[in-house]
Write a protein that holds these residues in place. Sequence first.
Motif, PDB file in Angstrom:
ATOM      1  N   VAL A  77     -71.284 -35.841 -74.674  1.00 30.12           N
ATOM      2  CA  VAL A  77     -70.033 -36.382 -74.750  1.00 30.12           C
ATOM      3  C   VAL A  77     -69.749 -37.667 -75.397  1.00 30.12           C
ATOM      4  CG1 VAL A  77     -69.417 -35.219 -72.438  1.00 30.12           C
ATOM      5  CG2 VAL A  77     -70.287 -37.445 -72.531  1.00 30.12           C
ATOM      6  N   ASP A  78     -70.909 -38.126 -76.101  1.00 30.67           N
ATOM      7  CA  ASP A  78     -70.814 -39.432 -76.781  1.00 30.67           C
ATOM      8  C   ASP A  78     -72.296 -39.492 -77.351  1.00 30.67           C
ATOM      9  OD1 ASP A  78     -69.718 -41.616 -77.798  1.00 30.67           O
ATOM     10  OD2 ASP A  78     -70.184 -42.787 -76.240  1.00 30.67           O
ATOM     11  N   VAL A  79     -72.104 -40.056 -78.821  1.00 30.93           N
ATOM     12  CA  VAL A  79     -73.326 -40.525 -79.636  1.00 30.93           C
ATOM     13  C   VAL A  79     -73.318 -41.941 -79.946  1.00 30.93           C
ATOM     14  CG1 VAL A  79     -74.581 -39.617 -81.306  1.00 30.93           C
ATOM     15  CG2 VAL A  79     -73.421 -37.982 -80.356  1.00 30.93           C
ATOM     16  N   LYS A  80     -74.174 -42.632 -79.576  1.00 31.84           N
ATOM     17  CA  LYS A  80     -74.360 -44.059 -80.176  1.00 31.84           C
ATOM     18  C   LYS A  80     -75.637 -44.571 -80.323  1.00 31.84           C
ATOM     19  CE  LYS A  80     -70.320 -46.076 -77.862  1.00 31.84           C
ATOM     20  NZ  LYS A  80     -69.822 -46.464 -76.428  1.00 31.84           N
ATOM     21  N   ASP A  81     -75.814 -45.156 -81.420  1.00 34.83           N
ATOM     22  CA  ASP A  81     -77.266 -45.649 -81.839  1.00 34.83           C
ATOM     23  C   ASP A  81     -78.192 -44.776 -81.757  1.00 34.83           C
ATOM     24  OD1 ASP A  81     -75.893 -48.103 -82.122  1.00 34.83           O
ATOM     25  OD2 ASP A  81     -76.201 -48.724 -80.119  1.00 34.83           O
ATOM     26  N   GLY A  82     -78.242 -43.542 -82.138  1.00 33.16           N
ATOM     27  CA  GLY A  82     -78.873 -42.499 -82.090  1.00 33.16           C
ATOM     28  C   GLY A  82     -79.276 -41.610 -80.778  1.00 33.16           C
ATOM     29  N   ALA A  83     -78.702 -42.193 -79.694  1.00 37.94           N
ATOM     30  CA  ALA A  83     -78.895 -41.565 -78.413  1.00 37.94           C
ATOM     31  C   ALA A  83     -77.594 -40.875 -77.789  1.00 37.94           C
ATOM     32  CB  ALA A  83     -79.050 -42.720 -77.392  1.00 37.94           C
ATOM     33  N   TYR A  84     -77.846 -39.940 -76.939  1.00 33.55           N
ATOM     34  CA  TYR A  84     -76.875 -38.974 -76.500  1.00 33.55           C
ATOM     35  C   TYR A  84     -76.573 -39.490 -75.244  1.00 33.55           C
ATOM     36  CZ  TYR A  84     -78.271 -36.546 -80.700  1.00 33.55           C
ATOM     37  OH  TYR A  84     -78.676 -36.122 -81.957  1.00 33.55           O
ATOM     38  N   VAL A  92     -69.242 -35.656 -62.888  1.00 35.33           N
ATOM     39  CA  VAL A  92     -68.420 -36.852 -63.240  1.00 35.33           C
ATOM     40  C   VAL A  92     -69.219 -37.907 -63.645  1.00 35.33           C
ATOM     41  CG1 VAL A  92     -66.312 -36.106 -62.029  1.00 35.33           C
ATOM     42  CG2 VAL A  92     -68.179 -37.492 -60.933  1.00 35.33           C
ATOM     43  N   THR A  93     -70.647 -37.893 -63.458  1.00 36.44           N
ATOM     44  CA  THR A  93     -71.413 -39.115 -63.716  1.00 36.44           C
ATOM     45  C   THR A  93     -72.224 -38.833 -64.965  1.00 36.44           C
ATOM     46  OG1 THR A  93     -71.633 -39.506 -61.246  1.00 36.44           O
ATOM     47  CG2 THR A  93     -73.425 -40.457 -62.779  1.00 36.44           C
ATOM     48  N   LYS A  94     -71.862 -39.659 -66.059  1.00 37.62           N
ATOM     49  CA  LYS A  94     -72.524 -39.413 -67.243  1.00 37.62           C
ATOM     50  C   LYS A  94     -73.944 -39.760 -67.355  1.00 37.62           C
ATOM     51  CE  LYS A  94     -68.220 -40.262 -69.779  1.00 37.62           C
ATOM     52  NZ  LYS A  94     -67.700 -41.060 -70.416  1.00 37.62           N
ATOM     53  N   GLU A  95     -74.931 -39.164 -68.100  1.00 34.76           N
ATOM     54  CA  GLU A  95     -76.305 -39.581 -68.170  1.00 34.76           C
ATOM     55  C   GLU A  95     -76.560 -40.193 -69.546  1.00 34.76           C
ATOM     56  OE1 GLU A  95     -80.788 -37.455 -67.691  1.00 34.76           O
ATOM     57  OE2 GLU A  95     -78.791 -36.037 -67.577  1.00 34.76           O
ATOM     58  N   TYR A  96     -76.924 -41.482 -69.809  1.00 38.19           N
ATOM     59  CA  TYR A  96     -76.990 -42.158 -70.834  1.00 38.19           C
ATOM     60  C   TYR A  96     -78.375 -42.152 -71.411  1.00 38.19           C
ATOM     61  CZ  TYR A  96     -72.374 -43.778 -69.323  1.00 38.19           C
ATOM     62  OH  TYR A  96     -70.945 -43.992 -68.932  1.00 38.19           O
ATOM     63  N   GLY A  97     -78.332 -42.422 -72.824  1.00 41.62           N
ATOM     64  CA  GLY A  97     -79.773 -42.853 -73.154  1.00 41.62           C
ATOM     65  C   GLY A  97     -80.547 -41.493 -73.734  1.00 41.62           C
ATOM     66  N   ILE A  98     -80.218 -40.433 -73.620  1.00 41.74           N
ATOM     67  CA  ILE A  98     -81.087 -39.222 -74.151  1.00 41.74           C
ATOM     68  C   ILE A  98     -81.502 -39.265 -75.573  1.00 41.74           C
ATOM     69  CG2 ILE A  98     -81.121 -36.775 -74.142  1.00 41.74           C
ATOM     70  CD1 ILE A  98     -80.874 -38.012 -71.333  1.00 41.74           C
ATOM     71  N   VAL A 134     -59.663 -33.281 -70.995  1.00 40.49           N
ATOM     72  CA  VAL A 134     -59.535 -33.580 -69.794  1.00 40.49           C
ATOM     73  C   VAL A 134     -60.500 -34.308 -69.143  1.00 40.49           C
ATOM     74  CG1 VAL A 134     -57.962 -31.511 -69.338  1.00 40.49           C
ATOM     75  CG2 VAL A 134     -60.281 -31.158 -68.615  1.00 40.49           C
ATOM     76  N   LEU A 135     -61.481 -34.521 -69.775  1.00 37.86           N
ATOM     77  CA  LEU A 135     -62.533 -35.553 -69.109  1.00 37.86           C
ATOM     78  C   LEU A 135     -62.023 -36.607 -68.315  1.00 37.86           C
ATOM     79  CD1 LEU A 135     -65.711 -35.618 -69.308  1.00 37.86           C
ATOM     80  CD2 LEU A 135     -65.503 -37.135 -71.328  1.00 37.86           C
ATOM     81  N   PRO A 136     -61.203 -37.484 -68.778  1.00 41.91           N
ATOM     82  CA  PRO A 136     -60.663 -38.658 -68.106  1.00 41.91           C
ATOM     83  C   PRO A 136     -60.019 -38.152 -66.766  1.00 41.91           C
ATOM     84  CG  PRO A 136     -59.898 -38.957 -70.466  1.00 41.91           C
ATOM     85  CD  PRO A 136     -60.434 -37.540 -70.237  1.00 41.91           C
ATOM     86  N   LEU A 137     -59.710 -36.922 -66.603  1.00 43.75           N
ATOM     87  CA  LEU A 137     -58.951 -36.572 -65.408  1.00 43.75           C
ATOM     88  C   LEU A 137     -59.916 -35.725 -64.496  1.00 43.75           C
ATOM     89  CD1 LEU A 137     -55.671 -35.170 -67.143  1.00 43.75           C
ATOM     90  CD2 LEU A 137     -55.960 -37.402 -66.121  1.00 43.75           C
ATOM     91  N   ARG A 138     -61.233 -35.559 -64.750  1.00 40.09           N
ATOM     92  CA  ARG A 138     -61.921 -34.666 -64.291  1.00 40.09           C
ATOM     93  C   ARG A 138     -62.262 -35.158 -62.726  1.00 40.09           C
ATOM     94  NH1 ARG A 138     -67.340 -32.868 -67.303  1.00 40.09           N
ATOM     95  NH2 ARG A 138     -65.906 -32.221 -68.859  1.00 40.09           N
ATOM     96  N   LYS A 139     -62.289 -36.304 -62.525  1.00 38.57           N
ATOM     97  CA  LYS A 139     -62.475 -36.952 -61.172  1.00 38.57           C
ATOM     98  C   LYS A 139     -61.455 -36.545 -60.321  1.00 38.57           C
ATOM     99  CE  LYS A 139     -65.613 -40.856 -61.401  1.00 38.57           C
ATOM    100  NZ  LYS A 139     -65.755 -42.188 -61.278  1.00 38.57           N
ATOM    101  N   LEU A 140     -60.148 -36.712 -60.849  1.00 39.76           N
ATOM    102  CA  LEU A 140     -58.932 -36.285 -59.887  1.00 39.76           C
ATOM    103  C   LEU A 140     -59.029 -34.954 -59.697  1.00 39.76           C
ATOM    104  CD1 LEU A 140     -56.361 -37.152 -58.684  1.00 39.76           C
ATOM    105  CD2 LEU A 140     -55.263 -36.918 -61.049  1.00 39.76           C
TER     106      LEU A 140
END
Length: 163
Positions: A77-84, A92-98, A134-140
């Motif tokens: 869902v996101d790519v930053k500084d070479g990590a996924y 609804v809970t993202k997993e950072y730093g893969i 719809v990611l921002p609406l997923r919790k609802l």
Amino acid sequence: MQKTVSLSMQELSPVITQCISGGSEVIITVTGNSMRPFLKDRRDQVVLVKADADNLKVGDVPLYVRRNGKYVLHRIVDVKDGAYTMLGDAQVTKEYGIQPDQIVALAKAFIRKGVRYECDSDKYRRYVKFWMGVLPLRKLYFKLYRFSARVYRKLVRILKIKA
């Protein structure tokens, strides 16, 4: 006659890696519910191929191994500084730093209810675009879904009692 063998991901990982490194596709059955509604536990399958782990993009679905040794198939869902950043479609809970070294393979296609869907097909891309939108609406959405399921169960109990 087709024979089914059930192995853990730890047992399968060396075989998957060897096959994928040799250019083969590997098909595994999905276990777990984190990718619902698209993939159903023990019904659907994923077609895995070798991944260019440094060049994956948002929307890709890699098979990766967590630092605790657990194998996971989630969407980027996101790519930053070479990590996924990863997230299952039903979560609804993202997993950072893969990190790229945790990527085992990449989903090339999915087999859902016996029908193969290529990840580069228009139909699949529309699904990804919608689900990411719809990611921002997923919790609802999930709260409403759980609430409506509870109401439905209560109505069924009431109607059975009164009937």
